[in-house]
Design a protein around this motif. Structure first.
Motif, PDB file in Angstrom:
ATOM      1  N   GLY A  61       0.818  -1.210   0.000  1.00 45.52           N
ATOM      2  CA  GLY A  61       0.000   0.000   0.000  1.00 45.52           C
ATOM      3  C   GLY A  61       0.848   1.254   0.000  1.00 45.52           C
ATOM      4  N   ALA A  62       1.879   1.273   0.830  1.00 45.16           N
ATOM      5  CA  ALA A  62       2.765   2.440   0.905  1.00 45.16           C
ATOM      6  C   ALA A  62       3.554   2.615  -0.387  1.00 45.16           C
ATOM      7  CB  ALA A  62       3.711   2.299   2.095  1.00 45.16           C
ATOM      8  N   GLU A  63       4.059   1.509  -0.923  1.00 50.09           N
ATOM      9  CA  GLU A  63       4.894   1.587  -2.124  1.00 50.09           C
ATOM     10  C   GLU A  63       4.098   1.966  -3.374  1.00 50.09           C
ATOM     11  OE1 GLU A  63       8.427  -1.617  -1.145  1.00 50.09           O
ATOM     12  OE2 GLU A  63       6.533  -2.389  -1.906  1.00 50.09           O
ATOM     13  N   LEU A  64       2.840   1.589  -3.424  1.00 43.44           N
ATOM     14  CA  LEU A  64       2.041   1.831  -4.626  1.00 43.44           C
ATOM     15  C   LEU A  64       1.189   3.095  -4.554  1.00 43.44           C
ATOM     16  CD1 LEU A  64       0.909  -1.835  -5.303  1.00 43.44           C
ATOM     17  CD2 LEU A  64       2.741  -0.555  -6.454  1.00 43.44           C
ATOM     18  N   ALA A  65       1.146   3.737  -3.403  1.00 42.56           N
ATOM     19  CA  ALA A  65       0.345   4.962  -3.250  1.00 42.56           C
ATOM     20  C   ALA A  65       0.894   6.052  -4.174  1.00 42.56           C
ATOM     21  CB  ALA A  65       0.371   5.437  -1.802  1.00 42.56           C
ATOM     22  N   ILE A  66      -0.031   6.830  -4.750  1.00 48.13           N
ATOM     23  CA  ILE A  66       0.408   7.944  -5.596  1.00 48.13           C
ATOM     24  C   ILE A  66       0.865   9.097  -4.703  1.00 48.13           C
ATOM     25  CG2 ILE A  66      -1.012   7.311  -7.585  1.00 48.13           C
ATOM     26  CD1 ILE A  66      -3.068   9.347  -6.706  1.00 48.13           C
ATOM     27  N   GLY A  67       1.635   9.990  -5.268  1.00 47.14           N
ATOM     28  CA  GLY A  67       2.110  11.140  -4.514  1.00 47.14           C
ATOM     29  C   GLY A  67       3.614  11.131  -4.363  1.00 47.14           C
ATOM     30  N   ASP A  68       4.115  12.228  -3.836  1.00 43.29           N
ATOM     31  CA  ASP A  68       5.557  12.402  -3.706  1.00 43.29           C
ATOM     32  C   ASP A  68       6.065  12.250  -2.278  1.00 43.29           C
ATOM     33  OD1 ASP A  68       5.835  12.949  -6.440  1.00 43.29           O
ATOM     34  OD2 ASP A  68       5.289  15.045  -6.117  1.00 43.29           O
ATOM     35  N   PRO A  98      13.391  -3.998  -5.821  1.00 45.35           N
ATOM     36  CA  PRO A  98      13.068  -3.170  -6.998  1.00 45.35           C
ATOM     37  C   PRO A  98      12.413  -3.988  -8.120  1.00 45.35           C
ATOM     38  CG  PRO A  98      15.263  -2.643  -6.199  1.00 45.35           C
ATOM     39  CD  PRO A  98      14.796  -3.840  -5.420  1.00 45.35           C
ATOM     40  N   GLU A  99      12.839  -5.244  -8.288  1.00 42.66           N
ATOM     41  CA  GLU A  99      12.267  -6.092  -9.335  1.00 42.66           C
ATOM     42  C   GLU A  99      10.801  -6.417  -9.045  1.00 42.66           C
ATOM     43  OE1 GLU A  99      15.096  -6.936  -7.557  1.00 42.66           O
ATOM     44  OE2 GLU A  99      16.549  -6.280  -9.054  1.00 42.66           O
ATOM     45  N   ALA A 100      10.503  -6.775  -7.794  1.00 41.87           N
ATOM     46  CA  ALA A 100       9.123  -7.099  -7.422  1.00 41.87           C
ATOM     47  C   ALA A 100       8.230  -5.868  -7.554  1.00 41.87           C
ATOM     48  CB  ALA A 100       9.070  -7.647  -5.991  1.00 41.87           C
ATOM     49  N   LEU A 101       8.740  -4.710  -7.149  1.00 39.23           N
ATOM     50  CA  LEU A 101       7.970  -3.473  -7.241  1.00 39.23           C
ATOM     51  C   LEU A 101       7.706  -3.107  -8.711  1.00 39.23           C
ATOM     52  CD1 LEU A 101       6.625  -1.261  -5.613  1.00 39.23           C
ATOM     53  CD2 LEU A 101       8.800  -0.056  -5.568  1.00 39.23           C
ATOM     54  N   LYS A 102       8.721  -3.237  -9.560  1.00 36.55           N
ATOM     55  CA  LYS A 102       8.542  -2.958 -10.988  1.00 36.55           C
ATOM     56  C   LYS A 102       7.519  -3.913 -11.587  1.00 36.55           C
ATOM     57  CE  LYS A 102      10.949  -2.677 -15.449  1.00 36.55           C
ATOM     58  NZ  LYS A 102       9.788  -3.122 -16.160  1.00 36.55           N
ATOM     59  N   ASN A 103       7.594  -5.187 -11.249  1.00 38.41           N
ATOM     60  CA  ASN A 103       6.650  -6.178 -11.770  1.00 38.41           C
ATOM     61  C   ASN A 103       5.217  -5.822 -11.369  1.00 38.41           C
ATOM     62  OD1 ASN A 103       6.002  -8.686 -13.102  1.00 38.41           O
ATOM     63  ND2 ASN A 103       5.653  -9.531 -11.051  1.00 38.41           N
TER      64      ASN A 103
END
Length: 134
Positions: free
Chosen positions: A51-58, A111-116
């Protein structure tokens, strides 16, 4: 019926203080930022990290410990649509979530899992499918 005893977490990029209430009616942290009709929580740290990693915003990625202030239900965006049952222990409610603490030390996904995950979400978006559709 008690779905889960928690503790419960909420991943976001919003900076919140202990005692703050996370309420419906604000722009969603996901998708195109539609008005949120529900607030979401999970009883697994891994789902909160997503949830934190995919949330929009800066803002900085944050994970809050939250307490529901009313009834909640299984999150139908995940339950049985993507996973049989509710292995992510993800829930939604129309009642506010009260912030009672913050997890300050946690390890994000590779980083790979997040990119996927982001690539898969972009494919769904291209098909007109929102991650959160209510």
């Amino acid at each position: 019926m008690t779905l889960d005893k928690g503790p419960f977490y909420h991943g976001t990029k919003a900076k919140l203080e202990v005692g703050a209430l996370i309420k419906i009616g604000f722009s969603s942290n996901y998708g195109v930022g539609k008005k949120a009709n529900f607030v979401y929580m999970t009883a697994t740290l891994d789902a909160a990290i997503w949830g934190a990693e995919l949330a929009i915003g800066d803002g900085n990625e944050r994970i809050y410990i939250v307490e529901p202030t009313g009834e909640f239900e299984n999150d139908p965006n995940l339950t049985d649509k993507k996973f049989s049952g509710n292995p992510t222990r993800s829930y939604r409610t129309r009642f506010p979530l009260k912030v009672v603490g913050e997890i300050s030390k946690w390890k994000g996904h590779s980083p790979e899992a997040l990119k996927n995950m982001k690539d898969n979400l972009n494919k769904l978006k291209e098909q007109g499918i929102e991650a959160i559709n209510e």
